[in-house]
Design a protein around this motif. Structure first.
Motif, PDB file in Angstrom:
ATOM      1  N   HIS A   1       0.849  -1.196   0.000  1.00  0.00           N
ATOM      2  CA  HIS A   1       0.000   0.000   0.000  1.00  0.00           C
ATOM      3  C   HIS A   1       0.884   1.246   0.000  1.00  0.00           C
ATOM      4  O   HIS A   1       0.469   2.309   0.440  1.00  0.00           O
ATOM      5  N   ASP A   2       2.100   1.093  -0.487  1.00  0.00           N
ATOM      6  CA  ASP A   2       3.082   2.170  -0.532  1.00  0.00           C
ATOM      7  C   ASP A   2       2.587   3.282  -1.466  1.00  0.00           C
ATOM      8  O   ASP A   2       2.288   3.024  -2.627  1.00  0.00           O
ATOM      9  N   PRO A   3       2.502   4.516  -1.004  1.00  0.00           N
ATOM     10  CA  PRO A   3       1.964   5.603  -1.822  1.00  0.00           C
ATOM     11  C   PRO A   3       2.974   6.250  -2.784  1.00  0.00           C
ATOM     12  O   PRO A   3       2.648   7.256  -3.401  1.00  0.00           O
ATOM     13  N   ILE A   4       4.162   5.671  -2.929  1.00  0.00           N
ATOM     14  CA  ILE A   4       5.128   6.282  -3.847  1.00  0.00           C
ATOM     15  C   ILE A   4       4.581   6.256  -5.273  1.00  0.00           C
ATOM     16  O   ILE A   4       3.706   5.471  -5.603  1.00  0.00           O
ATOM     17  N   ALA A   5       5.119   7.113  -6.103  1.00  0.00           N
ATOM     18  CA  ALA A   5       4.668   7.205  -7.489  1.00  0.00           C
ATOM     19  C   ALA A   5       4.844   5.864  -8.188  1.00  0.00           C
ATOM     20  O   ALA A   5       5.878   5.220  -8.080  1.00  0.00           O
ATOM     21  N   SER A   6       3.795   5.453  -8.891  1.00  0.00           N
ATOM     22  CA  SER A   6       3.847   4.182  -9.593  1.00  0.00           C
ATOM     23  C   SER A   6       2.786   4.147 -10.678  1.00  0.00           C
ATOM     24  O   SER A   6       2.004   5.078 -10.827  1.00  0.00           O
ATOM     25  N   SER A   7       2.741   3.040 -11.382  1.00  0.00           N
ATOM     26  CA  SER A   7       1.737   2.824 -12.421  1.00  0.00           C
ATOM     27  C   SER A   7       0.483   2.233 -11.793  1.00  0.00           C
ATOM     28  O   SER A   7       0.082   1.121 -12.112  1.00  0.00           O
ATOM     29  N   ALA A   8      -0.139   2.983 -10.913  1.00  0.00           N
ATOM     30  CA  ALA A   8      -1.329   2.498 -10.230  1.00  0.00           C
ATOM     31  C   ALA A   8      -2.224   3.665  -9.831  1.00  0.00           C
ATOM     32  O   ALA A   8      -1.737   4.664  -9.321  1.00  0.00           O
TER      33      ALA A   8
ATOM     34  N   CYS B   1       2.142  -1.972 -10.000  1.00  0.00           N
ATOM     35  CA  CYS B   1       0.872  -1.816 -10.696  1.00  0.00           C
ATOM     36  C   CYS B   1      -0.256  -2.163  -9.742  1.00  0.00           C
ATOM     37  O   CYS B   1      -0.022  -2.539  -8.592  1.00  0.00           O
ATOM     38  N   SER B   2      -1.479  -2.046 -10.219  1.00  0.00           N
ATOM     39  CA  SER B   2      -2.644  -2.416  -9.444  1.00  0.00           C
ATOM     40  C   SER B   2      -3.641  -3.077 -10.379  1.00  0.00           C
ATOM     41  O   SER B   2      -3.959  -2.518 -11.432  1.00  0.00           O
ATOM     42  N   VAL B   3      -4.118  -4.261 -10.010  1.00  0.00           N
ATOM     43  CA  VAL B   3      -5.098  -4.975 -10.832  1.00  0.00           C
ATOM     44  C   VAL B   3      -6.305  -5.347  -9.981  1.00  0.00           C
ATOM     45  O   VAL B   3      -6.206  -5.467  -8.759  1.00  0.00           O
ATOM     46  N   CYS B   4      -7.438  -5.562 -10.640  1.00  0.00           N
ATOM     47  CA  CYS B   4      -8.662  -5.934  -9.930  1.00  0.00           C
ATOM     48  C   CYS B   4      -8.582  -7.353  -9.375  1.00  0.00           C
ATOM     49  O   CYS B   4      -9.100  -7.622  -8.307  1.00  0.00           O
ATOM     50  N   ASP B   5      -7.932  -8.264 -10.109  1.00  0.00           N
ATOM     51  CA  ASP B   5      -7.870  -9.670  -9.688  1.00  0.00           C
ATOM     52  C   ASP B   5      -6.415 -10.079  -9.459  1.00  0.00           C
ATOM     53  O   ASP B   5      -5.776 -10.674 -10.319  1.00  0.00           O
TER      54      ASP B   5
END
Length: 132
Positions: free
Chosen positions: A86-93, A110-114
């Motif tokens: 749950h790191d809030p650093i800048a990313s593709s999410a 990244c962050s994905v739904c599944d």
């Protein structure tokens, strides 16, 4: 296989809130009209692609993260570790519910739904990946 990227409620609120404020100012304020129009365009050019082009794709033993106008990829055989953060650093999410993908020479976020489906597919292709 393509997995949809996750977009958090707070991201939608920022997108719609910024647009609502700028539309309100465009309608009711005549001060700095050029700056408001430029701000409105820049906001939408940056944020809408993030919502519309936000996915992770596994194809030909390569994992590709598409996020807005950017795209990054890593060979699945190079991945050594995958874990949630749950790191809030800048990313593709566009969500704080993120996945860190560590390779031998690079790292993606990244962050994905599944998430479980992504983890299962990565492990199927490369059983040596550590998932924590």
């Amino acid at each position: 296989m393509r997995l949809k990227g996750k977009v958090a409620v707070w991201f939608w609120l920022i997108l719609f809130g910024a647009n609502a404020i700028m539309i309100y100012e465009l309608i009711f304020s005549r001060d700095n009209l050029a700056a408001l129009i430029i701000g409105f365009l820049v906001c939408n050019i940056i944020f809408w692609p993030i919502v519309l082009r936000n996915y992770v794709e596994i194809k030909d033993d390569k994992l590709t993260v598409c996020f807005g106008l950017g795209k990054d990829s890593i060979e699945i055989k190079e991945i050594t570790e995958v874990y949630t953060t749950h790191d809030p650093i800048a990313s593709s999410a566009a969500s704080l519910d993120r996945i860190v993908i560590k390779g031998r020479r690079q790292e993606l976020m990244c962050s994905v739904c599944d998430k479980e489906k992504l983890f299962h597919e990565l492990r199927r292709i490369n059983p040596a990946i550590q998932i924590r």
